[in-house]
Design a protein around this motif. Structure first.
Motif, PDB file in Angstrom:
ATOM      1  N   ARG A   1       0.891  -1.236  -0.032  1.00 16.71           N
ATOM      2  CA  ARG A   1       0.088  -0.157   0.006  1.00 16.71           C
ATOM      3  C   ARG A   1       0.838   1.171   0.014  1.00 16.71           C
ATOM      4  O   ARG A   1       0.643   2.285  -0.654  1.00 16.71           O
ATOM      5  N   LEU A   2       1.862   1.287   0.782  1.00 19.59           N
ATOM      6  CA  LEU A   2       2.760   2.232   0.962  1.00 19.59           C
ATOM      7  C   LEU A   2       3.465   2.651  -0.563  1.00 19.59           C
ATOM      8  O   LEU A   2       3.690   3.935  -0.974  1.00 19.59           O
ATOM      9  N   ALA A   3       4.024   1.324  -1.055  1.00 20.76           N
ATOM     10  CA  ALA A   3       4.416   1.386  -2.534  1.00 20.76           C
ATOM     11  C   ALA A   3       3.482   2.212  -3.356  1.00 20.76           C
ATOM     12  O   ALA A   3       3.786   3.043  -4.328  1.00 20.76           O
ATOM     13  N   THR A   4       2.231   1.751  -3.345  1.00 14.81           N
ATOM     14  CA  THR A   4       1.420   2.513  -4.360  1.00 14.81           C
ATOM     15  C   THR A   4       1.105   3.841  -3.872  1.00 14.81           C
ATOM     16  O   THR A   4       1.076   4.713  -5.043  1.00 14.81           O
TER      17      THR A   4
ATOM     18  N   GLY B   1      16.357   6.945 -10.489  1.00 10.58           N
ATOM     19  CA  GLY B   1      15.464   6.634 -11.634  1.00 10.58           C
ATOM     20  C   GLY B   1      15.049   5.082 -12.000  1.00 10.58           C
ATOM     21  O   GLY B   1      13.968   4.873 -11.910  1.00 10.58           O
ATOM     22  N   THR B   2      16.340   4.270 -11.493  1.00  9.58           N
ATOM     23  CA  THR B   2      16.157   2.979 -11.818  1.00  9.58           C
ATOM     24  C   THR B   2      15.542   2.205 -10.895  1.00  9.58           C
ATOM     25  O   THR B   2      14.325   1.625 -10.990  1.00  9.58           O
ATOM     26  N   LEU B   3      15.739   2.558  -9.644  1.00  9.06           N
ATOM     27  CA  LEU B   3      15.048   2.192  -8.558  1.00  9.06           C
ATOM     28  C   LEU B   3      13.593   2.467  -8.482  1.00  9.06           C
ATOM     29  O   LEU B   3      12.818   1.654  -8.197  1.00  9.06           O
ATOM     30  N   ASP B   4      13.171   3.758  -8.826  1.00 11.09           N
ATOM     31  CA  ASP B   4      12.121   4.292  -8.852  1.00 11.09           C
ATOM     32  C   ASP B   4      11.262   3.555 -10.105  1.00 11.09           C
ATOM     33  O   ASP B   4       9.894   3.092  -9.816  1.00 11.09           O
ATOM     34  N   GLU B   5      11.705   3.504 -11.034  1.00  8.20           N
ATOM     35  CA  GLU B   5      11.045   2.614 -12.300  1.00  8.20           C
ATOM     36  C   GLU B   5      10.804   1.216 -11.888  1.00  8.20           C
ATOM     37  O   GLU B   5       9.909   0.615 -12.343  1.00  8.20           O
ATOM     38  N   THR B   6      11.693   0.617 -11.381  1.00  8.15           N
ATOM     39  CA  THR B   6      11.598  -0.826 -10.984  1.00  8.15           C
ATOM     40  C   THR B   6      10.404  -1.040  -9.993  1.00  8.15           C
ATOM     41  O   THR B   6       9.626  -2.089 -10.151  1.00  8.15           O
ATOM     42  N   VAL B   7      10.532  -0.193  -9.023  1.00  4.31           N
ATOM     43  CA  VAL B   7       9.162  -0.251  -8.174  1.00  4.31           C
ATOM     44  C   VAL B   7       8.045  -0.122  -8.961  1.00  4.31           C
ATOM     45  O   VAL B   7       6.810  -1.051  -8.792  1.00  4.31           O
ATOM     46  N   THR B   8       7.960   1.121  -9.578  1.00  5.78           N
ATOM     47  CA  THR B   8       6.459   1.379 -10.391  1.00  5.78           C
ATOM     48  C   THR B   8       6.428   0.121 -11.340  1.00  5.78           C
ATOM     49  O   THR B   8       5.082  -0.396 -11.150  1.00  5.78           O
ATOM     50  N   SER B   9       7.170  -0.323 -12.059  1.00  2.35           N
ATOM     51  CA  SER B   9       6.986  -1.409 -13.084  1.00  2.35           C
ATOM     52  C   SER B   9       6.394  -2.636 -12.100  1.00  2.35           C
ATOM     53  O   SER B   9       5.165  -3.330 -12.670  1.00  2.35           O
TER      54      SER B   9
ATOM     55  N   ILE C   1       4.531  -2.765  -9.357  1.00  2.00           N
ATOM     56  CA  ILE C   1       3.220  -2.324  -8.942  1.00  2.00           C
ATOM     57  C   ILE C   1       2.171  -2.521 -10.297  1.00  2.00           C
ATOM     58  O   ILE C   1       1.184  -2.918 -10.186  1.00  2.00           O
ATOM     59  N   MET C   2       2.788  -1.832 -11.366  1.00  2.00           N
ATOM     60  CA  MET C   2       1.749  -2.008 -12.485  1.00  2.00           C
ATOM     61  C   MET C   2       1.730  -3.262 -12.849  1.00  2.00           C
ATOM     62  O   MET C   2       0.647  -3.642 -13.659  1.00  2.00           O
ATOM     63  N   ASN C   3       2.599  -4.298 -12.672  1.00  2.00           N
ATOM     64  CA  ASN C   3       2.332  -5.653 -13.124  1.00  2.00           C
ATOM     65  C   ASN C   3       2.067  -6.501 -11.922  1.00  2.00           C
ATOM     66  O   ASN C   3       1.978  -7.776 -11.591  1.00  2.00           O
ATOM     67  N   ASP C   4       1.028  -5.760 -11.050  1.00  2.00           N
ATOM     68  CA  ASP C   4       0.379  -6.473  -9.796  1.00  2.00           C
ATOM     69  C   ASP C   4       1.177  -7.380  -8.864  1.00  2.00           C
ATOM     70  O   ASP C   4       0.744  -8.471  -8.672  1.00  2.00           O
ATOM     71  N   TYR C   5       2.309  -7.104  -8.820  1.00  2.00           N
ATOM     72  CA  TYR C   5       3.463  -7.549  -7.695  1.00  2.00           C
ATOM     73  C   TYR C   5       3.638  -8.920  -8.195  1.00  2.00           C
ATOM     74  O   TYR C   5       3.763  -9.836  -7.200  1.00  2.00           O
ATOM     75  N   LYS C   6       3.550  -9.361  -9.327  1.00  2.00           N
ATOM     76  CA  LYS C   6       3.838 -10.691  -9.971  1.00  2.00           C
ATOM     77  C   LYS C   6       5.084 -11.605  -9.685  1.00  2.00           C
ATOM     78  O   LYS C   6       5.278 -12.473  -9.761  1.00  2.00           O
ATOM     79  N   TYR C   7       6.230 -10.657  -9.361  1.00  2.00           N
ATOM     80  CA  TYR C   7       7.314 -11.318  -9.035  1.00  2.00           C
ATOM     81  C   TYR C   7       8.178 -10.420  -7.782  1.00  2.00           C
ATOM     82  O   TYR C   7       7.333  -9.402  -7.194  1.00  2.00           O
TER      83      TYR C   7
END
Length: 194
Positions: free
Chosen positions: A100-103, A159-167, A169-175
């Motif tokens: 939730r915090l990540a979102t 930027g890499t850390l930020d985008e990795t987390v956003t990706s 989340i957008m992939n529904d935490y599948k990995y």
């Protein structure tokens, strides 16, 4: 305004994370946050000026705690290579543990108004300074290239850390987000080594 400490304050901060993550910032009315925190609507205004102030405070409290944890962990790590690994690991572990915090930090804060962005920018600067220190340590220790532009390198790392987390989340935490630490660390180190 009441002092920003205590059980009610903490309950409001935690409730705000849950409500904003579930409903989005624009649909997260103060009354929903109050209901989730099990306090009267007016109690919110004893601690916060408005909903924007709640969001800035959420970021300040949660990110402030995270930054303090990173600072403390890095004190016992001498090698800049290991400091960078520690920073990435803590970043991913913390957000993976609290989806939730990540979102809220990755998605909802991006949609906020300029006042909120300014408020979180001041807090974020402390984290960016830590990244700068790790890069500067690596240059000083002779393990990172001496010609690295610290500011540009910090932008690449964050930027890499930020985008990795956003990706994630957008992939529904599948990995596993934590499972990305080794690969991303290696990518940075290979690019920065002397």
């Amino acid at each position: 305004m009441a002092k920003r400490t205590g059980e009610k304050y903490d309950a409001i901060i935690d409730a705000a994370v849950r409500v904003i993550a579930e409903h989005g910032y624009h649909n997260a009315q103060v009354s929903k946050i109050a209901r989730e925190a099990k306090v009267a609507d007016g109690t919110i205004y004893l601690y916060f000026k408005n909903k924007d102030d709640v969001l800035i405070s959420v970021f300040s409290e949660k990110m402030g705690s995270f930054i303090s944890d990173v600072e403390e962990a890095l004190q016992s790590v001498e090698s800049a290579v290991d400091q960078l690994y520690t920073l990435i690991r803590i970043h991913f572990e913390r957000l993976e543990k609290d989806r939730r915090l990540a979102t809220v930090t990755q998605i909802e804060l991006r949609q906020s108004n300029p006042e909120v962005r300014k408020g979180i920018g001041e807090i974020l600067k402390r984290y960016l300074d830590i990244i700068d220190q790790v890069v500067e340590n690596g240059i000083r220790q002779g393990v990172f290239r001496p010609d690295l532009d610290v500011r540009a390198t910090r932008k690449m790392i964050f930027g890499t850390l930020d985008e990795t987390v956003t990706s994630w989340i957008m992939n529904d935490y599948k990995y596993s987000l934590s499972g990305q630490v080794e690969q991303i660390h290696r990518l940075f180190i290979d690019g920065m080594r002397k």
